[in-house]
Scaffold this active site. Structure first.
Site, short mmCIF file in Angstrom:
data_model
loop_
_atom_site.label_atom_id
_atom_site.label_comp_id
_atom_site.label_asym_id
_atom_site.label_seq_id
_atom_site.Cartn_x
_atom_site.Cartn_y
_atom_site.Cartn_z
N LYS A 15 56.40 8.07 43.78
CA LYS A 15 55.24 7.78 43.26
C LYS A 15 55.27 6.42 42.36
CE LYS A 15 53.59 12.67 42.70
NZ LYS A 15 53.23 13.44 41.80
N TYR A 52 44.51 14.38 46.17
CA TYR A 52 44.55 15.48 45.38
C TYR A 52 43.27 16.52 45.33
CZ TYR A 52 49.13 14.09 43.52
OH TYR A 52 50.60 13.62 43.48
N ASN A 64 55.85 12.37 37.67
CA ASN A 64 57.04 12.97 38.05
C ASN A 64 57.76 12.59 39.28
OD1 ASN A 64 55.19 14.01 39.65
ND2 ASN A 64 55.21 16.29 39.36
N HIS A 94 56.27 13.41 45.36
CA HIS A 94 55.46 14.21 46.01
C HIS A 94 56.02 14.72 47.29
CE1 HIS A 94 51.96 16.20 47.57
NE2 HIS A 94 52.32 15.60 48.94
N GLU A 115 48.01 15.80 55.18
CA GLU A 115 48.55 14.62 54.39
C GLU A 115 49.08 13.54 55.32
OE1 GLU A 115 51.03 16.16 51.50
OE2 GLU A 115 49.40 17.14 50.45
P1 IDP Z 1 53.73 19.53 42.89
O1 IDP Z 1 53.65 18.28 43.07
O2 IDP Z 1 54.99 19.94 42.60
O3 IDP Z 1 53.33 20.16 44.52
P2 IDP Z 1 50.76 20.50 41.95
O4 IDP Z 1 50.77 21.56 41.37
O5 IDP Z 1 50.77 20.49 43.52
O6 IDP Z 1 52.53 20.09 42.02
O7 IDP Z 1 50.38 18.99 41.43
C1 IDP Z 1 50.27 17.91 41.84
C2 IDP Z 1 50.67 16.81 40.87
O8 IDP Z 1 49.72 16.97 39.93
C3 IDP Z 1 51.90 17.07 40.39
O9 IDP Z 1 53.05 16.34 41.13
C4 IDP Z 1 51.83 16.12 39.11
O10 IDP Z 1 51.81 14.85 39.29
C5 IDP Z 1 50.47 16.38 38.55
N1 IDP Z 1 50.23 17.73 37.62
C6 IDP Z 1 50.53 18.95 37.95
N2 IDP Z 1 50.29 19.73 36.87
C7 IDP Z 1 49.84 18.87 35.96
C8 IDP Z 1 49.58 19.42 34.51
O11 IDP Z 1 49.68 20.37 34.14
N3 IDP Z 1 49.42 18.16 33.90
C9 IDP Z 1 49.41 16.77 34.32
N4 IDP Z 1 49.70 16.47 35.67
C10 IDP Z 1 50.00 17.53 36.34
MG MG Z 2 51.72 20.00 45.40
#
Ligand code: IDP
Ligand code: MG
Length: 142
Positions: free
Chosen positions: A10, A50, A113, A116, A127
């Site tokens: 990212k 997303y 984070n 992805h 995707e």
């Molecule tokens: P993942 O990337 O570990 O699969 P997902 O639940 O699919 O997690 O969420 C997609 C992305 O959304 C996450 O990687 C992160 O960048 C963002 N995200 C997820 N949960 C939160 C949150 O509680 N606050 C802010 N951003 C979040």
């Molecule tokens: Mg995810």
């Protein structure tokens, strides 16, 4: 099962110069990089990527983040590739990620984070078709 998955370094990971190390981590986990590109996505593409999170309070912030600067997108192939990538990446929230994972080492916050990984083979297909439409024909039938 040998499968393909989509991974992203990212914008925060690219900005902090961690691309090379993260690719190395995927390769050392036994995955093969079968497609790779750097791209800055627009907000509409980010919203589509997303779309499952469209009702979350952080959706707009997430869309702004993922589209703010170039990222690195790749298709990784290997045994159990979906779970292997998610294992290398670590838990969504970097503060909960296991030691040695990408998010433990480089993740900043819940949104930025660093990486992805698709969460299922089915989502990986969707995707991959979005991010690498040029490979659609050759990739979706195996
Ligand atoms: P993942 O990337 O570990 O699969 P997902 O639940 O699919 O997690 O969420 C997609 C992305 O959304 C996450 O990687 C992160 O960048 C963002 N995200 C997820 N949960 C939160 C949150 O509680 N606050 C802010 N951003 C979040
Ligand atoms: Mg995810």
């Amino acid at each position: 099962m040998v499968e393909k998955t989509l991974a992203l370094v990212k914008p925060d990971g690219v900005e902090a110069n961690h691309v090379g190390e993260i690719l190395d981590m995927y390769e050392k986990a036994g995955l093969k990089i079968v497609a790779l590109k750097m791209i800055k996505v627009n907000k509409e593409f980010a919203r589509q990527h997303y779309i499952d999170l469209k009702d979350k309070p952080f959706y707009q912030e997430l869309v702004d983040f993922i589209s703010r600067s170039p990222l690195v997108a790749m298709i990784l192939e290997g045994e159990d590739a979906v779970n292997t990538v998610r294992g290398v990446n670590g838990a969504t929230d970097p503060s909960e990620a296991a030691e040695g994972t990408v998010r433990y080492k480089y993740g900043h916050g819940k949104t930025d984070n660093t990486v992805h990984g698709s969460d299922s083979v089915e989502h990986a297909k969707r995707e991959i078709s979005m991010w690498f439409p040029e490979f659609l024909d050759s990739y979706l039938d195996d």
